[in-house]
Write a protein that holds these residues in place. Sequence first.
Motif, PDB file in Angstrom:
ATOM      1  N   ALA A  61     -11.975   5.233  -3.613  1.00  0.00           N
ATOM      2  CA  ALA A  61     -12.793   5.819  -2.463  1.00  0.00           C
ATOM      3  C   ALA A  61     -13.186   4.816  -1.571  1.00  0.00           C
ATOM      4  N   GLU A  62     -13.522   3.684  -2.104  1.00  0.00           N
ATOM      5  CA  GLU A  62     -14.210   2.579  -1.182  1.00  0.00           C
ATOM      6  C   GLU A  62     -13.127   1.643  -0.083  1.00  0.00           C
ATOM      7  N   LEU A  63     -11.775   1.761  -0.696  1.00  0.00           N
ATOM      8  CA  LEU A  63     -10.879   0.839  -0.312  1.00  0.00           C
ATOM      9  C   LEU A  63     -10.598   1.323   1.337  1.00  0.00           C
ATOM     10  N   THR A  64     -10.322   0.588   2.376  1.00  0.00           N
ATOM     11  CA  THR A  64      -9.920   1.024   3.577  1.00  0.00           C
ATOM     12  C   THR A  64      -8.668   0.120   3.821  1.00  0.00           C
ATOM     13  N   THR A  65      -7.772   0.631   4.925  1.00  0.00           N
ATOM     14  CA  THR A  65      -6.663  -0.281   5.148  1.00  0.00           C
ATOM     15  C   THR A  65      -6.439   0.283   6.718  1.00  0.00           C
ATOM     16  N   ASN A  66      -5.728  -0.605   7.690  1.00  0.00           N
ATOM     17  CA  ASN A  66      -5.222  -0.165   8.733  1.00  0.00           C
ATOM     18  C   ASN A  66      -3.690   0.281   8.571  1.00  0.00           C
ATOM     19  N   ALA A  67      -3.288   0.018   7.635  1.00  0.00           N
ATOM     20  CA  ALA A  67      -1.678   0.424   7.346  1.00  0.00           C
ATOM     21  C   ALA A  67      -1.524   1.734   7.084  1.00  0.00           C
ATOM     22  N   PRO A  68      -0.540   2.258   7.699  1.00  0.00           N
ATOM     23  CA  PRO A  68      -0.218   3.671   7.576  1.00  0.00           C
ATOM     24  C   PRO A  68       0.138   4.156   6.346  1.00  0.00           C
ATOM     25  N   PRO A  69      -0.488   5.284   5.801  1.00  0.00           N
ATOM     26  CA  PRO A  69      -0.363   5.750   4.339  1.00  0.00           C
ATOM     27  C   PRO A  69       1.297   6.041   4.075  1.00  0.00           C
ATOM     28  N   LYS A  70       1.380   5.447   2.915  1.00  0.00           N
ATOM     29  CA  LYS A  70       3.144   5.761   2.437  1.00  0.00           C
ATOM     30  C   LYS A  70       3.230   7.012   1.590  1.00  0.00           C
ATOM     31  N   ASN A  71       4.491   7.494   2.052  1.00  0.00           N
ATOM     32  CA  ASN A  71       5.115   8.947   1.482  1.00  0.00           C
ATOM     33  C   ASN A  71       5.618   8.526   0.034  1.00  0.00           C
ATOM     34  N   ARG A  72       4.915   9.289  -0.779  1.00  0.00           N
ATOM     35  CA  ARG A  72       5.355   9.407  -2.095  1.00  0.00           C
ATOM     36  C   ARG A  72       6.795   9.311  -2.377  1.00  0.00           C
ATOM     37  N   GLU A  73       7.701  10.473  -1.576  1.00  0.00           N
ATOM     38  CA  GLU A  73       9.077  10.507  -2.120  1.00  0.00           C
ATOM     39  C   GLU A  73       9.713   9.381  -1.490  1.00  0.00           C
ATOM     40  N   VAL A  74       9.242   8.879  -0.526  1.00  0.00           N
ATOM     41  CA  VAL A  74      10.114   7.678  -0.017  1.00  0.00           C
ATOM     42  C   VAL A  74       9.884   6.336  -0.963  1.00  0.00           C
TER      43      VAL A  74
END
Length: 89
Positions: A61-74
């Motif tokens: 809940a506290e982690l942040t990132t500038n990276a786009p979210p990953k797709n689970r299927e990929v």
Amino acid sequence: MCRNIHQLHNFEPPATADEIQAAALQYVRKVAGATRPSQVNQAAFDRAVAAVTAATAELLAELTTNAPPKNREVEAAKARARAEQRYAS
């Protein structure tokens, strides 16, 4: 890291409570050195799983990132491809 514990951060949709609990269970099993504790140790085992689950949920809940979210299927397809290459005969 235990091979069965998967990354839970930065996925769309976010990790579910079940995924977080499963990762906590795997962690506690690894640390305890047993997949099923004896009856006398069951309560301590269950408390440890609950504590690790809560800590993991709080961390995610506290982690942040500038990276786009990953797709689970990929990501799952990439893992299958790595496994095929690793275990090819």
